[in-house]
Design an enzyme around this catalytic site. Structure first.
Site, PDB file in Angstrom:
ATOM      1  N   GLU A 128       0.819  -1.208   0.000  1.00 41.05           N
ATOM      2  CA  GLU A 128       0.000   0.000   0.000  1.00 41.05           C
ATOM      3  C   GLU A 128       0.858   1.266   0.000  1.00 41.05           C
ATOM      4  OE1 GLU A 128      -2.940   0.334  -0.954  1.00 41.05           O
ATOM      5  OE2 GLU A 128      -4.266   0.441   0.768  1.00 41.05           O
ATOM      6  N   THR A 181      -4.630   8.895  -4.418  1.00 46.13           N
ATOM      7  CA  THR A 181      -4.567   8.912  -2.958  1.00 46.13           C
ATOM      8  C   THR A 181      -3.541   9.923  -2.473  1.00 46.13           C
ATOM      9  OG1 THR A 181      -5.197   6.580  -2.883  1.00 46.13           O
ATOM     10  CG2 THR A 181      -4.204   7.500  -0.901  1.00 46.13           C
TER      11      THR A 181
END
Length: 306
Positions: A128, A181
């Protein structure tokens, strides 16, 4: 077993009041992966469909996560990974986390499950970090464990799974625009007012209490975000209008899914969820932006073999 095919579900992170600590797992929406055990040591990504992503192991979310579990397990073999993306990158429903979770789950299965699902979350977080710039578990935790999850702490990692109340449905509107993001994190303020923090703490506690007690009204009252949403909603066309249409149609609450641009609503029962989906989609037609709609129960299993 030398080969495994995996379903890697989409997720909704943050759930308004739980920035970086809350998430839930969706049914029916997700990627597929095939992982093979091979003689040559190391991790190789051999095929990617559905997205333009790097095949280089150290530049790919799944590759970095796979390396984390590989280096911990030190197996006398290697692994080849195929990734078939069906969750669009930058959609806000856990595209990168599905890849990371699928990689560590599949390798763990092929090695005879030396690690628990909770331990797999830590490996998946390494992947991630490639996508967002930081290790966080609000998507990978529900993807691996299923249900709702709370990340109580990161040092050490402490994740609690919360089973979903049976009547909870999630509605997701995914506009075909990309919000990275890293960009959506860049607009956040590092300093928040104490009164806002107190409000947010109360809402997070209320949401968790509502999930455990199956108090749908309490869940709805708690799905409020006074810190993140006011800053991020400007990145999503018609956000306020879509959110209000969901609430007016009977949703318990609505907000930004993950980093956006997807907008989610939680509902009690399928009938209300379908009514909310119709209201949200009808409203978004005014933007002229293409979008997808999903209506899903909460997936209590998480990533799985298929």
């Amino acid at each position: 077993m030398t080969e495994i095919k995996i379903f890697c579900p989409a997720t909704i992170a943050n759930l308004n009041c739980g920035f970086d600590v809350m998430g839930l797992c969706l049914e029916g929406i997700g990627d597929e992966m095939i992982i093979r055990k091979v003689a040559d040591k190391g991790i190789r990504i051999t095929k990617i469909t559905g997205a333009d992503l790097p095949l280089e192991t150290d530049k790919n979310v799944a590759g970095v996560a796979a390396l984390a579990i590989f280096n911990a397990a030190k197996p006398d073999c290697g692994f080849e990974i195929e990734i078939h993306k069906k969750i669009k990158a930058g959609s806000g429903i856990g595209s990168s986390s599905a890849s990371a979770a699928g990689a560590v789950f599949g390798i763990n299965e092929l090695l005879g499950k030396p690690f628990t699902r909770h331990e797999l979350v830590d490996f998946a977080m390494k992947g991630e970090a490639i996508a967002s710039g930081s290790e966080h578990a609000d998507n990978v935790a529900p993807c691996i464990l299923g249900g709702f999850t709370l990340v109580r702490g990161y040092n050490p990692l402490d994740v609690i799974k919360i089973e979903s109340p049976s009547e909870i449905y999630a509605v997701v509107l995914h506009p075909h625009i990309e919000v990275k993001t890293s960009d959506s994190r860049a607009i956040l303020s590092p300093i928040i007012a104490l009164k806002d923090a107190i409000t947010q703490w109360g809402n997070l506690g209320g949401l968790i209490a509502g999930l455990y007690s199956k108090d749908y009204e309490l869940i709805g009252r708690s799905l409020q975000d006074v810190i993140i949403e006011p800053l991020r909603k400007k990145l999503i066309p018609n956000f306020d209008e879509v959110k209000n249409s969901a609430l007016n149609a009977g949703a318990l609450g609505a907000g930004i899914s993950g980093a956006g641009p997807s907008i989610f609503a939680l509902c009690k029962g399928q009938a209300i969820a379908e009514k909310v989906a119709f209201a949200m989609s009808s409203n978004y037609l005014d933007t002229g932006i293409p979008f997808d709609m999903h209506v899903s129960r909460v997936n209590d299993e998480g990533v799985k073999k298929i």
